[in-house]
Write a protein that holds these residues in place. Structure first.
Motif, PDB file in Angstrom:
ATOM      1  N   LYS A  59      37.644  34.813 -28.421  1.00 40.32           N
ATOM      2  CA  LYS A  59      38.722  35.123 -27.461  1.00 40.32           C
ATOM      3  C   LYS A  59      38.415  36.389 -26.659  1.00 40.32           C
ATOM      4  N   THR A  60      38.082  37.445 -27.390  1.00 39.68           N
ATOM      5  CA  THR A  60      37.790  38.715 -26.710  1.00 39.68           C
ATOM      6  C   THR A  60      36.560  38.574 -25.823  1.00 39.68           C
ATOM      7  N   THR A  61      35.608  37.801 -26.318  1.00 38.78           N
ATOM      8  CA  THR A  61      34.390  37.583 -25.539  1.00 38.78           C
ATOM      9  C   THR A  61      34.716  36.938 -24.203  1.00 38.78           C
ATOM     10  N   ALA A  99      45.161  40.507 -21.338  1.00 37.05           N
ATOM     11  CA  ALA A  99      45.697  41.271 -22.462  1.00 37.05           C
ATOM     12  C   ALA A  99      45.080  40.751 -23.747  1.00 37.05           C
ATOM     13  N   ASP A 100      44.539  41.654 -24.544  1.00 36.40           N
ATOM     14  CA  ASP A 100      43.888  41.250 -25.795  1.00 36.40           C
ATOM     15  C   ASP A 100      44.771  41.660 -26.970  1.00 36.40           C
ATOM     16  N   GLU A 101      45.514  40.682 -27.486  1.00 36.01           N
ATOM     17  CA  GLU A 101      46.449  40.897 -28.592  1.00 36.01           C
ATOM     18  C   GLU A 101      47.358  42.093 -28.326  1.00 36.01           C
ATOM     19  N   PRO A 102      48.096  42.048 -27.247  1.00 34.25           N
ATOM     20  CA  PRO A 102      48.903  43.212 -26.852  1.00 34.25           C
ATOM     21  C   PRO A 102      50.025  43.521 -27.828  1.00 34.25           C
TER      22      PRO A 102
END
Ligand SMILES: Nc1ncnc2c1ncn2[C@@H]1O[C@H](COP(=O)(O)OP(=O)(O)O)[C@@H](O)[C@H]1O
Ligand SMILES: [Mg+2]
Lengths: 232, 388, 172
Positions: free
Chosen positions: A46-48, A167-170
């Protein structure tokens, strides 16, 4: 508004002898102005994916068009400038600069642009108000709660008015109440300002706010969440 | 393109007061050290530079050209030197100074068994003609046979006593006898400043010698030159003279002490290098703790250039504070300080070039020292930096 | 990155530089008498020691000697040099001495007693303002025979105004 197209998007990391493939030939189209949630087990890429779209990292192969632009082939400095204009990024752990006040943190992205002090002030004020944190503008990050910090971080992400928010796991580090507030805020940004939003999350509640939810597993999109995730 | 606000750099300084203090002290010390060694080299060099426009020639014992203290020539040499036509005169008195140079133990306290080896120069009044750079600042020249002394400006530093201890009327002990200070002289930036002058015959009595160390004469440019002096030395085989211009003599001395300067330089460089490495370490630690923040700034859209600039600003603030403190300190404390050296002394010189070198070095090292940790910090891909 | 280590010593070194003054301007070097250098050794030469012992002021003398016995044999700006007796031993080159002609192993008083001052004078009786070094193959350690007249003579002083100089092994 910004749309995103991924064609056979692949990212590989070499870790010594072994090759890790967090994104494996991914095809994805995100319509301009949509609010998508991206779910998937830890390590599913996901982050990638987010980093590729933000131009923080470059794909190993495949095609990536953001707003019709092939960002994979921009130079590092062009990418930085492009990000400053087009992308707001929100992190799980807020990543505020500890030595700057809330106001100054939000002002940071504006300093890249040629704006008058007055103009900057107006924009920062508006962003802080949108994020509902205007009353804490002179506080330092250590004087704020997690939810408040994330509001400042969101204000920082939108202050330069980028059409794309990532947004990464905000809400990953927030309690239920704060999470809900943040999610409402994100939805408002999407609905009122027409931002294209891609939100990585572990929180199933996010899907209630998003228009659609994508599921990523082992670097590929799946139509239905797999076993492990349904029970998560 | 605008950069990161200056406030970001200044406030980052406050993040770790311990590190800040360390970096400040380090950059101050490095600058001070560079200033100290530059002032040492400059002071030593200046003391070995003959006064400008000097047309003195110095007759020494052949074979003792490097050291006036070891040189011995006959008393008669002074009269023979007087036969050169073209010597400067004033009111009929030729500029010829027969001198004895000798290092003797000088005591400020008779109870102390050992005095400090101090350069003494036995002179006649003509010495003040030949050495026009000497100025009697207080009192008068000593008179022969009266146990009187004339004391240079750096002698107190040389003897390790406060300058007031060498005021007029004070007493020094040489060769078991009391000598009264009747005059003070200054000859800044020359070896004479560290000397005690004493009437020639008095010094000859103390040293139990009836010869001279050297004869110094002033030529009238255009009327006589070093060749006339050399011809005289070659003709008077009996006097066993060597002759050179005073400039040549000092150049010889200067060459003799070149290794000392090299050592001072090498030591200073080594310590400065240590300082840089230490500073580098502090900076590496300070910047490494900010890897994630640097990643965030890049995500926001700051180019690396802006980040490097801000980090350099930060280091530059520290090093300029250090350089300023060191510059002020060096100027206030080091300038003119007597350095005991061999058996004489010279004054440290902290002047504009020395300050410029010190402060420049401090600033330069601050900037250069910050560059590797900054680059190190930026080398990590942004994605990875964000995770750390 | 390596700059600081070099820049500082360079900066510091510039401060050390010492200015050596040149001696006053010299007039154009006068010519030596054309007949000064002899092509064959003059007859009846005697050693420096012998001549110093016996010759009187004003005597015409023929002295054989060597350019040994002083660190500075030649006066730099004038036609004057110091001639040593054959008995003065030069240092051996293999001893590593840069100036073997100074015979520094022999006490200077002894060397000076065995030396004479040779000069080539002009009409004013003063040495010509040109060095003899390198002229007519004259150089340190050379064996020479000098023909001239004793112009100064007193305790320890012995000056000969040369009219002819033969340099052994000299060809120029
Ligand atoms: N810079 C990197 N170097 C090597 N491996 C990486 C790097 N970034 C991510 N990975 C690997 O790629 C996979 C996917 O990571 P990531 O995209 O962070 O997963 P997540 O879905 O949890 O956000 C993981 O196995 C991770 O270890
Ligand atoms: Mg992740």
């Amino acid at each position: 508004m910004i749309g995103i197209e991924c064609r056979a998007l692949t990212k590989k990391f070499m870790k010594g002898e072994t090759t890790i493939t967090p994104l494996d030939s991914l095809d994805l189209v995100i319509e301009p102005g949509s609010f998508l949630a991206l779910m998937g087990p830890s390590g599913s890429g996901k982050t990638t994916l987010l980093n590729l779209i933000a131009g923080i990292d470059r794909p190993t192969s495949g095609e990536l068009l953001v707003d019709g632009l092939d960002i994979a082939h921009l130079s590092r400095s062009r990418l930085a400038r492009w990000r400053a204009e087009k992308v707001g990024y929100i992190f799980q752990l807020y990543h505020l600069v500890p030595v700057l006040t809330a106001y100054e943190n939000v002002e940071l992205p504006l300093l890249i642009h040629p704006l008058s002090r007055k103009e900057r002030h107006a924009r920062v004020q508006r962003a802080l108000e949108l994020a509902g944190i205007a009353d804490r503008h002179d506080h330092y990050p250590r004087q704020l709660s997690g939810g408040q910090e994330q509001r400042v971080a969101i204000a920082r992400a939108i202050v330069a008015d980028p059409p794309l928010l990532l947004a990464d796991e905000p809400t990953g580090d927030l309690d239920r109440e704060s999470s809900t507030a943040i999610l409402k805020l994100l939805r408002k940004l999407s609905e009122d300002l027409g931002k294209t939003l891609l939100v990585v999350t572990h929180d199933i509640a996010t899907t209630d706010y998003a228009q659609a939810t994508l599921h990523l597993e082992k670097g590929r999109l799946v139509t239905e969440p797999g076993e492990e995730q349904r029970h998560a | 393109m605008r950069g990161l606000p200056f406030d970001y750099a200044t406030r980052n300084l406050g993040r770790s007061p311990g590190r800040l203090a360390g970096a400040l002290v380090g950059s101050t010390l490095v600058t001070l050290l560079v200033i100290a060694s530059a002032s040492f080299i400059r002071g030593m060099g200046a003391s070995l530079d003959p006064p400008a426009g000097n047309s003195n020639v110095i007759f020494l014992g052949a074979g003792s050209e490097e050291s006036v203290e070891r040189s011995e020539i006959r008393m008669q040499a002074a009269d023979v030197v007087g036969t050169i036509s073209g010597l400067r005169t004033r009111l009929g008195q030729p500029f010829i100074s027969p001198e004895v140079h000798i290092g003797l133990a000088v005591r400020t306290d008779p109870a102390v068994p050992e005095g400090r080896l101090t350069p003494l120069r036995g002179v006649r009044p003509s010495a003040f003609l030949v050495h026009s750079e000497v100025q009697i600042t207080e009192g008068r020249a000593p008179v022969a046979g009266a146990n009187e002394l004339l004391v240079g400006g750096l002698v107190s530093g040389q003897l390790g006593v406060p300058d007031a201890r060498l005021g007029l009327g004070e007493v020094l002990h040489i060769d078991g006898r009391e000598w009264r200070i009747v005059g003070r002289m200054r000859a800044p930036r020359t070896v004479i400043d560290a000397e005690i002058w004493i009437p020639l015959t008095d010094l000859q009595v103390i040293a139990q010698r009836d010869n001279l160390s050297c004869v110094i004469a002033t030529l009238v440019p255009g009327e006589a030159d070093i060749t006339d002096a050399e011809i005289l030395a070659a003709q008077r085989l009996d006097l066993e003279l060597a002759v050179m211009t005073e400039s040549e003599y000092y150049a010889t001395l200067s060459r003799f002490y070149a290794p000392v300067r090299a050592m001072v330089l090498a030591t200073a460089l080594l310590v400065a290098l240590g300082g840089i490495l230490g500073g580098l370490n502090t900076m590496v630690a300070a910047f490494a703790s900010r890897v994630r923040e640097v990643g965030t700034l890049q995500v926001i859209g700051y180019p690396r250039r802006a980040i490097i600039l801000s980090f350099l600003q930060e280091s530059w603030i520290i090093s300029s504070c250090g350089a300023l403190v060191a510059g002020a300190l060096g100027w206030a404390v080091l300038d003119g300080v007597a350095v005991r050296f061999s058996m004489g002394a010279f004054g440290l010189i902290v002047d504009a070039p020395v300050l410029a070198i010190g402060v420049g070095a401090g600033l330069g090292l601050g900037l250069l020292g910050a560059l590797p940790p900054t680059i190190h910090c930026l080398r990590l891909p942004v994605g990875q930096a964000l995770k750390s | 990155m390596r700059h600081p280590r070099f820049v500082i010593p360079l900066l510091l070194l510039t401060l050390i530089g010492c200015a050596v003054e040149e001696s006053p301007v010299q007039t154009a070097a006068p010519d030596l008498p054309p007949s000064l250098f002899l092509t064959s050794p003059p007859a009846n030469a005697r050693s420096v020691a012998e001549v110093k012992e016996s010759a009187a002021l004003g005597d015409e003398v023929v002295i054989a000697g060597q350019l040994v016995g002083n660190r500075q044999i030649f006066v730099e700006g004038a036609a004057t040099f110091i001639l040593g007796d054959h008995s003065i031993e030069a240092c051996h080159p293999e001893e590593g001495c840069d100036t073997p002609w100074d015979a520094c192993c022999t006490p200077i008083t002894e060397r000076r007693a065995l030396s004479a001052t040779i000069q080539v004078v002009g009409e004013d009786g003063k040495p010509l303002r040109t060095s003899l070094k390198g002229r007519g193959a004259l150089s340190e350690l050379k064996q020479v025979v000098v023909v001239g007249k004793v112009s100064q003579r007193s305790e320890g002083v012995f000056v000969v105004d040369a009219s002819g100089i033969f340099v052994a092994g000299g060809d120029s």
